[in-house]
Design a protein around this motif. Sequence first.
Motif, PDB file in Angstrom:
ATOM      1  N   GLY A   1       0.786  -1.223   0.000  1.00  0.00           N
ATOM      2  CA  GLY A   1       0.000   0.000   0.000  1.00  0.00           C
ATOM      3  C   GLY A   1       0.819   1.274   0.000  1.00  0.00           C
ATOM      4  N   VAL A   2       2.113   1.188   0.372  1.00  0.00           N
ATOM      5  CA  VAL A   2       2.976   2.371   0.396  1.00  0.00           C
ATOM      6  C   VAL A   2       3.587   2.572  -0.987  1.00  0.00           C
ATOM      7  N   GLU A   3       3.507   3.786  -1.482  1.00  0.00           N
ATOM      8  CA  GLU A   3       3.974   4.112  -2.827  1.00  0.00           C
ATOM      9  C   GLU A   3       5.023   5.205  -2.758  1.00  0.00           C
ATOM     10  N   ARG A   4       6.059   5.069  -3.594  1.00  0.00           N
ATOM     11  CA  ARG A   4       7.056   6.129  -3.747  1.00  0.00           C
ATOM     12  C   ARG A   4       6.560   7.109  -4.806  1.00  0.00           C
ATOM     13  N   LEU A   5       6.538   8.395  -4.458  1.00  0.00           N
ATOM     14  CA  LEU A   5       6.076   9.411  -5.388  1.00  0.00           C
ATOM     15  C   LEU A   5       7.248   9.976  -6.185  1.00  0.00           C
ATOM     16  N   PRO A   6       6.987  10.616  -7.333  1.00  0.00           N
ATOM     17  CA  PRO A   6       8.054  11.234  -8.110  1.00  0.00           C
ATOM     18  C   PRO A   6       8.867  12.202  -7.246  1.00  0.00           C
ATOM     19  N   GLY A   7      10.159  12.172  -7.432  1.00  0.00           N
ATOM     20  CA  GLY A   7      11.054  12.997  -6.632  1.00  0.00           C
ATOM     21  C   GLY A   7      11.957  12.159  -5.775  1.00  0.00           C
ATOM     22  N   GLY A   8      11.531  10.910  -5.502  1.00  0.00           N
ATOM     23  CA  GLY A   8      12.435   9.962  -4.884  1.00  0.00           C
ATOM     24  C   GLY A   8      12.339   9.770  -3.393  1.00  0.00           C
ATOM     25  N   ARG A   9      12.061  10.831  -2.627  1.00  0.00           N
ATOM     26  CA  ARG A   9      12.104  10.680  -1.180  1.00  0.00           C
ATOM     27  C   ARG A   9      10.737  10.823  -0.510  1.00  0.00           C
ATOM     28  N   THR A  10       9.677  10.930  -1.301  1.00  0.00           N
ATOM     29  CA  THR A  10       8.333  11.072  -0.738  1.00  0.00           C
ATOM     30  C   THR A  10       7.578   9.758  -0.879  1.00  0.00           C
ATOM     31  N   ILE A  11       6.960   9.319   0.204  1.00  0.00           N
ATOM     32  CA  ILE A  11       6.135   8.125   0.187  1.00  0.00           C
ATOM     33  C   ILE A  11       4.704   8.506   0.532  1.00  0.00           C
ATOM     34  N   SER A  12       3.770   7.715   0.007  1.00  0.00           N
ATOM     35  CA  SER A  12       2.355   7.999   0.194  1.00  0.00           C
ATOM     36  C   SER A  12       1.636   6.723   0.596  1.00  0.00           C
ATOM     37  N   PHE A  13       0.648   6.877   1.489  1.00  0.00           N
ATOM     38  CA  PHE A  13      -0.129   5.725   1.933  1.00  0.00           C
ATOM     39  C   PHE A  13      -1.575   6.145   2.120  1.00  0.00           C
ATOM     40  N   PRO A  14      -2.520   5.523   1.393  1.00  0.00           N
ATOM     41  CA  PRO A  14      -3.937   5.832   1.569  1.00  0.00           C
ATOM     42  C   PRO A  14      -4.505   5.006   2.732  1.00  0.00           C
ATOM     43  N   ALA A  15      -4.829   5.657   3.819  1.00  0.00           N
ATOM     44  CA  ALA A  15      -5.301   4.965   5.019  1.00  0.00           C
ATOM     45  C   ALA A  15      -6.819   4.993   5.098  1.00  0.00           C
ATOM     46  N   ARG A  16      -7.375   3.955   5.730  1.00  0.00           N
ATOM     47  CA  ARG A  16      -8.826   3.908   5.912  1.00  0.00           C
ATOM     48  C   ARG A  16      -9.311   4.984   6.866  1.00  0.00           C
ATOM     49  N   ASP A  17      -8.455   5.309   7.838  1.00  0.00           N
ATOM     50  CA  ASP A  17      -8.835   6.306   8.848  1.00  0.00           C
ATOM     51  C   ASP A  17      -7.579   6.822   9.532  1.00  0.00           C
ATOM     52  N   LEU A  18      -7.757   7.739  10.449  1.00  0.00           N
ATOM     53  CA  LEU A  18      -6.611   8.331  11.127  1.00  0.00           C
ATOM     54  C   LEU A  18      -5.772   7.314  11.899  1.00  0.00           C
ATOM     55  N   PRO A  19      -6.378   6.414  12.687  1.00  0.00           N
ATOM     56  CA  PRO A  19      -5.541   5.451  13.416  1.00  0.00           C
ATOM     57  C   PRO A  19      -4.632   4.630  12.496  1.00  0.00           C
ATOM     58  N   GLU A  20      -5.119   4.238  11.329  1.00  0.00           N
ATOM     59  CA  GLU A  20      -4.270   3.480  10.412  1.00  0.00           C
ATOM     60  C   GLU A  20      -3.121   4.344   9.896  1.00  0.00           C
ATOM     61  N   ALA A  21      -3.393   5.598   9.584  1.00  0.00           N
ATOM     62  CA  ALA A  21      -2.333   6.513   9.150  1.00  0.00           C
ATOM     63  C   ALA A  21      -1.319   6.737  10.265  1.00  0.00           C
ATOM     64  N   TYR A  22      -1.796   6.856  11.491  1.00  0.00           N
ATOM     65  CA  TYR A  22      -0.910   7.090  12.635  1.00  0.00           C
ATOM     66  C   TYR A  22       0.017   5.892  12.848  1.00  0.00           C
ATOM     67  N   ARG A  23      -0.559   4.685  12.778  1.00  0.00           N
ATOM     68  CA  ARG A  23       0.265   3.487  12.961  1.00  0.00           C
ATOM     69  C   ARG A  23       1.302   3.364  11.853  1.00  0.00           C
ATOM     70  N   MET A  24       0.919   3.697  10.632  1.00  0.00           N
ATOM     71  CA  MET A  24       1.873   3.636   9.526  1.00  0.00           C
ATOM     72  C   MET A  24       2.996   4.644   9.723  1.00  0.00           C
ATOM     73  N   MET A  25       2.651   5.832  10.178  1.00  0.00           N
ATOM     74  CA  MET A  25       3.682   6.831  10.451  1.00  0.00           C
ATOM     75  C   MET A  25       4.670   6.313  11.489  1.00  0.00           C
ATOM     76  N   LEU A  26       4.169   5.689  12.577  1.00  0.00           N
ATOM     77  CA  LEU A  26       5.054   5.139  13.602  1.00  0.00           C
ATOM     78  C   LEU A  26       5.969   4.057  13.022  1.00  0.00           C
TER      79      LEU A  26
END
Length: 273
Positions: free
Chosen positions: A238-263
């Motif tokens: 689910g984690v994708e590298r965006l153009p530019g090389g050092r940016t990653i993106s993750f579409p989370a179902r909700d805030l807790p999922e985004a928070y856990r991914m950040m950790l």
Amino acid sequence: MRILISADMEGVSGVVHPAETNPERYDYERGRALMTAEVNAVIEGVLAAAPNADVLVADAHGPFRNIITEELDRRVRLVRGRPRPLGMLGGLDERTDAVMFVGYHARAGAGPAVLAHTMSDGVLSARLNGRTYGEIGFNAAMAGHHGAPVALIAGDDAACAELAELSPGTVTVAVKEALGQAAAVTLHPAVARERLREGAAAAVRSVAEIEPFRIDGQVTLEMDVWGATVDLATLIPGVERLPGGRTISFPARDLPEAYRMMLLIVALGQVPR
């Protein structure tokens, strides 16, 4: 009433340099003593206003093993050690009525701001739905998801201003005025503790008037990170590298999922390689 105090170190009065916050540096013992004393001052203020409050303290700096346990107010319980669920907010759940941030600092790139960063020096920027947040924003949103407002923040003036944008009703206690990344005009620790006691008591009395900061619905997490952390993060489904090389993106179902991914991504950046 249940209160969770999340305690960091960079925003403590008198602390301006990594040597005072890093367990491997010469002035760390002084930093952790100052941190413990500021937490105790907040506890005193909370219990003066609400003697029957159930108070948890989450040690939330670095290894999460900084507060001097035998010097902590005996009326509270301590959340210590890592890794753990919810990271800096260890102990948070639906029973929590309010959260207090003590010793907090501004996000990476903010300035002037003392020891500003976001979770680790390897994170250049972190965004939720396109808006940049630091530890203050991520943790305020996670507390809000559980229905808990941030009743108090203590740190430098930049940290206080950062939270005030998200939660105008929060009581702010600026214990130092930032001059730069490693410089500040700081209150004497004894004066800072007096203000923290007063601020914590006022915060308890105003909890019902403070709206939790919430980010509802689906959340897109983006992080700009250093080096091989990008390569490791993209191994996660689910984690994708965006153009530019050092940016990653993750579409989370909700805030807790985004928070856990950040950790998790922050932890990957700290794995020895």
